[in-house]
Design a protein around this motif. Structure first.
Motif, short mmCIF file in Angstrom:
data_model
loop_
_atom_site.label_atom_id
_atom_site.label_comp_id
_atom_site.label_asym_id
_atom_site.label_seq_id
_atom_site.Cartn_x
_atom_site.Cartn_y
_atom_site.Cartn_z
N MET A 44 16.59 11.04 -82.76
CA MET A 44 18.05 10.99 -82.87
C MET A 44 18.68 10.97 -81.48
N SER A 45 18.11 11.75 -80.56
CA SER A 45 18.64 11.79 -79.20
C SER A 45 18.63 10.41 -78.57
N LEU A 46 17.55 9.66 -78.80
CA LEU A 46 17.48 8.31 -78.25
C LEU A 46 18.49 7.38 -78.92
N TYR A 47 18.60 7.50 -80.23
CA TYR A 47 19.51 6.63 -80.97
C TYR A 47 20.97 6.82 -80.56
N VAL A 48 21.37 8.04 -80.24
CA VAL A 48 22.76 8.29 -79.90
C VAL A 48 23.02 8.18 -78.39
N GLY A 49 22.00 7.74 -77.65
CA GLY A 49 22.18 7.51 -76.22
C GLY A 49 22.12 8.74 -75.36
#
Length: 225
Positions: A44-49
């Protein structure tokens, strides 16, 4: 101490790695929980930048799976996991993406090379509503080099994703002249229509890249077919 997962969501979305670290230190079970995006909180951290938040998980010993390692760009982990279980190569993540598509979307060129050399399938569409191939992901990432690598390995330049978009539509919408030239030179359909009747030229006009617009027009591009 048990922490409310919603607090972790807020810290990640705020790109606050210090708060993420504090929450993980308070409740180590959070690393094993699924986020509201139905993927790990790391992913999720990667997906939300928020790669800074993702890095906090790694510093606390989080073990990456193949899809997460591909998105993060951890070549050694990708190679190790594939050596242990080659069947993982063309598997899909919990949210429906293959490792190659994730590596493309997150601009992880070295991982893409490893996956391609291992025989990753270049034309598999994601197993979710987006129906994106790795080439769609590379186009969305605005990376002509990755697009060229994929096409050289047999990627279908006119593949369709959700809404009927081809990679050329995405490149035109992003105003990426180099990518548009690449796709056209490899047989992209100039006036392909999305499900809403949009052509690459009509999308290119939104980018306000005059050189790109002229190129498409001179090559026979139309706004309506």
């Amino acid at each position: 101490m048990t922490v409310n997962p919603d607090d972790l969501v807020k810290a990640i979305r705020a790109n606050d790695p210090a708060a993420v670290a504090e929450l993980l230190d308070s409740d180590s079970q959070l690393t094993a929980m699924e986020s509201p995006l139905q993927v790990s909180f790391f992913m999720m951290s990667l997906y939300v930048g928020s790669p800074e938040a993702a890095a906090v998980f790694l510093r606390r010993g989080y073990n990456l799976n193949l899809h997460e390692a591909s998105a993060w760009g951890d070549v050694e982990t990708v190679q190790r996991l594939l050596e242990k279980d080659p069947v993982l190569l063309n598997s899909f993540s919990a949210d429906g993406f293959q490792a190659l598509g994730l590596a493309c979307f997150f601009n992880q060129e070295k991982v893409v090379e490893v996956l391609l050399n291992a025989g990753a399938r270049v034309n598999d569409a994601s197993h979710n509503f987006q129906q994106v191939s790795p080439l769609h992901s590379a186009a969305a990432a605005d990376n002509p080099r990755l697009c060229r690598m994929l096409i050289d390995r047999g990627a279908e330049v006119n593949a369709r994703q959700q809404g009927g978009f081809t990679p050329l539509h995405t490149a035109a919408q992003n105003g990426n002249l180099e990518m548009v030239k690449l796709f056209l030179s490899r047989g992209a359909e100039m006036n392909a229509l999305t499900s809403q009747g949009r052509t690459p030229l009509s999308l290119a006009k939104e980018s306000k890249n005059d050189e790109l617009i002229r190129l498409l027009q001179s090559a026979g591009g139309m706004e309506q077919v």
